[in-house]
Design a protein around this motif. Structure first.
Motif, PDB file in Angstrom:
ATOM      1  N   SER A  49     -10.389  15.637  -1.985  1.00  0.00           N
ATOM      2  CA  SER A  49      -9.862  14.283  -1.862  1.00  0.00           C
ATOM      3  C   SER A  49      -9.450  13.687  -3.206  1.00  0.00           C
ATOM      4  O   SER A  49      -8.656  12.752  -3.250  1.00  0.00           O
ATOM      5  N   GLN A  50      -9.989  14.212  -4.308  1.00  0.00           N
ATOM      6  CA  GLN A  50      -9.672  13.698  -5.634  1.00  0.00           C
ATOM      7  C   GLN A  50      -8.982  14.784  -6.461  1.00  0.00           C
ATOM      8  O   GLN A  50      -9.156  15.980  -6.218  1.00  0.00           O
ATOM      9  N   ARG A  61      -9.465  18.916  -6.524  1.00  0.00           N
ATOM     10  CA  ARG A  61      -8.394  19.860  -6.204  1.00  0.00           C
ATOM     11  C   ARG A  61      -8.225  20.882  -7.324  1.00  0.00           C
ATOM     12  O   ARG A  61      -8.056  22.077  -7.068  1.00  0.00           O
ATOM     13  N   ILE A  62      -8.269  20.409  -8.554  1.00  0.00           N
ATOM     14  CA  ILE A  62      -8.124  21.326  -9.698  1.00  0.00           C
ATOM     15  C   ILE A  62      -9.299  22.291  -9.753  1.00  0.00           C
ATOM     16  O   ILE A  62      -9.123  23.488 -10.029  1.00  0.00           O
ATOM     17  N   ALA A  63     -10.501  21.777  -9.479  1.00  0.00           N
ATOM     18  CA  ALA A  63     -11.681  22.649  -9.469  1.00  0.00           C
ATOM     19  C   ALA A  63     -11.549  23.719  -8.395  1.00  0.00           C
ATOM     20  O   ALA A  63     -11.905  24.892  -8.621  1.00  0.00           O
ATOM     21  N   ALA A 119      -7.884  22.800 -16.719  1.00  0.00           N
ATOM     22  CA  ALA A 119      -7.660  23.672 -15.562  1.00  0.00           C
ATOM     23  C   ALA A 119      -7.824  25.137 -15.967  1.00  0.00           C
ATOM     24  O   ALA A 119      -8.239  25.454 -17.078  1.00  0.00           O
ATOM     25  N   LYS A 120      -7.465  26.025 -15.059  1.00  0.00           N
ATOM     26  CA  LYS A 120      -7.720  27.458 -15.270  1.00  0.00           C
ATOM     27  C   LYS A 120      -7.006  28.021 -16.493  1.00  0.00           C
ATOM     28  O   LYS A 120      -7.535  28.910 -17.175  1.00  0.00           O
ATOM     29  N   ASP A 121      -5.781  27.534 -16.780  1.00  0.00           N
ATOM     30  CA  ASP A 121      -5.075  28.059 -17.942  1.00  0.00           C
ATOM     31  C   ASP A 121      -5.760  27.651 -19.245  1.00  0.00           C
ATOM     32  O   ASP A 121      -5.846  28.439 -20.198  1.00  0.00           O
TER      33      ASP A 121
END
Length: 329
Positions: free
Chosen positions: A140-141, A145-147, A308-310
């Motif tokens: 929802s946040q 979403r990034i996690a 984020a992942k990068d």
């Protein structure tokens, strides 16, 4: 006297640098643009492109129904439900590049429920793994979403930790690979095997207009080399050499930061690995033997907006490089 002395030095210098400027312009015109560019499409163009990709993919699937086994490469595609079935574009472009020799491909579905496109591909005997099936995941946040995206990425990468293939290509499902992708990957494998054995992964995409790490040192080095050669041959005043160097540097830079890799690829036919610039993971080439350590270590890192992942991958202890032009768009 001083004016005549400068003129006697300036005239051959102007001729020399003018000839170099013309030669560089001719080389730029002759050199093919090898790096793929990103193109924004309107909805009609996108639908036509995806329909053509779907037909191409399905036609090649009928012609070459089985993925060839290989000890060199395994491909995993991170797949999600989208408004448009981009997965057909990446599968179609891979099929065009490899034909009957397409390495094993695994579709890593990151959705909590199945969807039409992935069901269709499963029926076509593509290997599909659902890593989040029937899970309840809160997105929802933005940070959540990034996690989730980061966790999904490591889980998809983890699918080949025990693979016999020496390298793993992790693609996102909205890319198109280069028509010469097969020979480019073969060149990359050779480099990873022979010349850069300590590298754990290599990114195959970066926003073209932001590429500087590989291009600027090459442009500066070539300008210095040519200016030094002219200075040695003509022995002009140092000020004139400096002016000529700056003119040459500006002209080379105006040819675009992709001129050095375009010219080098036209001559050598090989992919060059440079220091990585932090950004973008639509296509990353991993050494399979490094995957267990990468996954086990980086899954412990927290991911959130701005990290984020990068970022996690680039800031880790693992050694990364980047191709100096885009192998995907």
């Amino acid at each position: 006297l001083h004016l005549n002395l400068y003129a006697s030095h300036a005239i051959p210098l102007i001729f020399s640098y003018g000839s170099l400027v013309i030669l560089i312009s001719l080389l730029r015109a002759w050199t093919p643009h090898i790096s793929l560019e990103d193109h924004r499409m309107n909805s009609a163009e996108q639908e036509l492109f995806l329909n053509a990709s779907r037909l191409k993919h399905q036609g090649l699937q009928e012609k070459f129904p089985f993925r060839a086994s290989t000890r060199d490469l395994a491909i995993t595609i991170v797949t999600a439900t989208r408004m448009q079935p981009y997965i057909h574009a990446v599968l179609g472009s891979l099929s065009v590049a490899y034909g009957a020799d397409l390495p094993p491909v695994t579709l890593c579905s990151v959705e909590t429920a199945t969807f039409d496109v992935i069901d269709q591909l499963r029926n076509e005997k593509w290997s599909v793994v659902d890593i989040n099936k029937d899970k309840q995941i809160n997105t929802s946040q933005l940070s959540l979403r990034i996690a989730k995206e980061t966790a999904d990425y490591w889980r998809c990468l983890n699918l080949t930790r025990d693979s016999e293939a020496r390298y793993t290509l992790l693609l996102e499902d909205d890319v198109v690979v280069h028509p010469r992708f097969r020979s480019m990957i073969a060149s990359l494998i050779y480099q990873m095997d022979v010349t850069v054995g300590s590298v754990d992964y290599a990114k195959l995409y970066h926003i073209n207009r932001l590429r500087h790490i590989s291009s600027m040192p090459q442009i500066i080095a070539v300008s210095l080399l040519l200016s030094s050669l002219i200075h040695w041959l003509l022995s002009p005043r140092p000020l004139l050499t400096l002016i000529g160097y700056l003119v040459l540097l500006i002209h080379l830079n105006n040819q675009g930061n992709l001129f050095p890799p375009d010219f080098r690829y036209a001559v050598t036919g090989s992919v060059y690995l440079t220091m990585g610039e932090s950004c973008c993971t639509p296509a990353v080439f991993f050494r399979t033997s490094s995957i267990p350590a990468i996954v086990d270590t980086l899954t412990l890192e927290k991911s959130f907006a701005g990290h984020a992942k990068d970022h996690i991958l680039d800031e880790s202890r693992f050694v990364g490089r980047e191709s100096d032009f885009n192998l995907v768009s």
